[in-house]
Design an enzyme around this catalytic site. Structure first.
Site, mmCIF file in Angstrom:
data_model
loop_
_atom_site.group_PDB
_atom_site.id
_atom_site.type_symbol
_atom_site.label_atom_id
_atom_site.label_comp_id
_atom_site.label_asym_id
_atom_site.label_seq_id
_atom_site.Cartn_x
_atom_site.Cartn_y
_atom_site.Cartn_z
ATOM 1 N N HIS A 185 -16.052 4.300 14.184
ATOM 2 C CA HIS A 185 -16.064 2.999 14.889
ATOM 3 C C HIS A 185 -17.458 2.939 15.170
ATOM 4 C CE1 HIS A 185 -15.075 -0.560 17.156
ATOM 5 N NE2 HIS A 185 -16.091 -0.272 17.830
ATOM 6 N N CYS A 186 -18.306 1.816 14.979
ATOM 7 C CA CYS A 186 -19.543 1.720 15.003
ATOM 8 C C CYS A 186 -20.002 0.611 16.277
ATOM 9 C CB CYS A 186 -20.406 1.485 13.659
ATOM 10 S SG CYS A 186 -22.047 1.128 14.131
ATOM 11 N N ILE A 187 -20.475 1.153 17.316
ATOM 12 C CA ILE A 187 -20.711 0.304 18.415
ATOM 13 C C ILE A 187 -21.916 -0.748 18.242
ATOM 14 C CG2 ILE A 187 -19.714 1.590 20.340
ATOM 15 C CD1 ILE A 187 -22.367 2.775 20.872
ATOM 16 N N ASN A 190 -20.103 -3.384 16.330
ATOM 17 C CA ASN A 190 -18.725 -3.687 17.223
ATOM 18 C C ASN A 190 -17.625 -3.797 16.364
ATOM 19 O OD1 ASN A 190 -17.089 -4.562 19.427
ATOM 20 N ND2 ASN A 190 -17.476 -6.640 18.988
ATOM 21 N N ASN A 191 -17.296 -3.089 15.240
ATOM 22 C CA ASN A 191 -16.357 -2.997 14.315
ATOM 23 C C ASN A 191 -16.456 -1.555 13.819
ATOM 24 O OD1 ASN A 191 -14.261 -3.952 12.651
ATOM 25 N ND2 ASN A 191 -16.105 -5.191 11.278
#
Ligand code: ZN
Ligand code: ZN
Length: 430
Positions: A185-187, A190-191
């Site tokens: 999950h990549c901040i 945001n996805n």
């Protein structure tokens, strides 16, 4: 300390912090100061703060901090995405007014493309579906990859989505959904990064890496051109200044600081361009590093999620708790928990298990596979089913769907054999 030095220190600090956060858990960096710093920042310091708060306020500060931290870390919100956008837009806003009038038409064209591409790929990776697994596409997603009986075993059900977990998928606690071939999950976007947007994510890294390097190098060229005009004896390398006689390093640095502040015609805009150039040059290695790491994972036929799992297996192997035996690649499958066929061209031929006592699993259990259990001590002795070699791995990421095949056409024998050689050890630079 001058303004430039402060900006430089700030950017260096942020880059280093992000580097430690991203790379501190990598298996390759285990037993290095980076891993040690990661533990200090993410384990020891928080624990220290909690015990201090216990004594001072009875944990009141910690519990509100924890709530905020949990919201920041485990809920979907675009804070970091907005921060990333502000860096991009702000950098261009401060950089372009000074730089643009000095550029040739060719640089203006390539520069415009480099500026626009990160926005395009950011949009595509942030707003495209990473591969959400739904009841409607579940059968399709189950047939994407076979279970490897090492990292992914048939029969596991997601406790939240109540669906059988397809091989290579993962339930994301932030997005609250299962994602096909989940990477992480990549901040920043945001996805999740998964089977359907992995290529956009890699292109986002590539375009951002190019933009920071291009902007940084261009900024330096513009500044040094101005510096040479004002101080003709100055050179990029101090020992070549004054026609080869060399230059005092202090003087050389003074010219640099003049260039960063007055190189842009001594205006506030000039200082801003210098600061953005510095920021671009300092963040560039970080972005290139992240890009390199993700390309390496693709080369290894693995994901961030699976690299962590392999790292756990390495620990089990070191301690002598890992065993494997053979699995019949052409066996009849239990279609209640496993798809009858998949689009992946190879099938698992090994079962990997851990035991509690370091002894092989007892005979007569209902574990899959046949033959003797063998202790496994090294990752090089096990297969990575999802590694088909550089070219096919890239096709699987960049041309999703290329692996489709007719389930009733058996694979040519040679192709299957060629695909057998890949080993999990690649992940560890072994
Ligand atoms: Zn789920
Ligand atoms: Zn997610």
């Amino acid at each position: 300390m001058g303004v430039i030095a402060k900006i430089a220190l700030f950017a260096l600090g942020i880059s280093f912090f992000i580097f430690v956060t991203f790379f501190g858990r990598l298996p390759a960096l285990r037993r290095t100061p980076i891993a040690w710093l990661h533990r200090l920042i993410w384990v020891h310091l928080p624990n220290g703060a909690v015990s201090l708060d216990e004594r001072l306020t009875g944990r009141r500060v910690t519990s509100s901090c924890t709530r905020f931290f949990n919201y920041m870390m485990y809920d979907r919100h675009p804070t970091v995405l907005i921060f990333f956008l502000i860096l991009l837009v702000g950098g261009e806003y401060f950089y372009l007014p000074t730089a643009w009038p000095q550029l040739t038409p060719l640089v203006k064209t390539t520069g415009t493309i480099s500026i626009l591409l990160p926005y395009l790929f950011l949009y595509l990776s942030a707003f495209s579906d990473p591969g959400t697994i739904t009841p409607q596409n579940h059968a399709h997603e189950m047939a994407r990859y076979p279970y490897d009986f090492s990292l992914f075993h048939p029969g596991a059900e997601c406790a939240t989505c109540h669906l059988l977990k397809p091989a290579r998928s993962k339930h994301c606690s932030v997005c609250k959904r299962c994602v096909a071939r989940a990477d992480h999950h990549c901040i920043f976007i945001n996805n999740c990064v998964g089977a359907r947007n992995h290529h956009w994510f890699i292109l986002l890294l590539l375009s951002t890496a190019v933009l920071t390097l291009y902007g940084g190098v261009l900024g330096v060229r513009l500044m040094t051109a101005e510096m040479r005009r004002r101080f003709p004896h100055w050179e990029m390398l101090p020992w070549r200044a004054n026609g080869g006689a060399g230059m005092d390093v202090t003087d050389w640095l003074v010219v640099w600081s003049w260039g960063m502040q007055d190189g842009g015609k001594g205006t506030g805009a000039g200082v801003a361009m210098g600061a953005v150039t510095l920021l671009a040059l300092m963040t560039s290695p970080l972005v290139w590093g992240l890009l390199g790491y993700h390309m390496w994972l693709v080369y290894c036929g693995t994901t961030t999620n699976e690299a962590m799992k392999w790292s756990d297996w390495q620990v089990e192997m070191d301690e002598g708790f890992a065993f494997r035996r053979r699995l019949d690649g052409g066996r009849t499958k239990d279609v209640k928990v496993e798809p009858a066929w998949t689009r992946w061209p190879v099938e698992a031929e090994q079962v990997l298990v851990r035991t509690e006592d370091g002894k092989p699993p007892a005979e007569g259990g209902n574990l899959p596979g046949f033959g003797e259990w063998q202790a496994v001590w090294r990752l090089r002795d096990v297969e990575n089913l999802y590694d088909l070699g550089l070219w096919d791995n890239f096709k699987d990421v960049f041309v999703p769907g290329f692996m489709f095949r007719d389930p009733y056409v058996p694979l040519p024998e040679g192709r299957l054999r060629r695909k057998r050689k890949r080993r999990a050890r690649k992940i560890y630079l072994a």
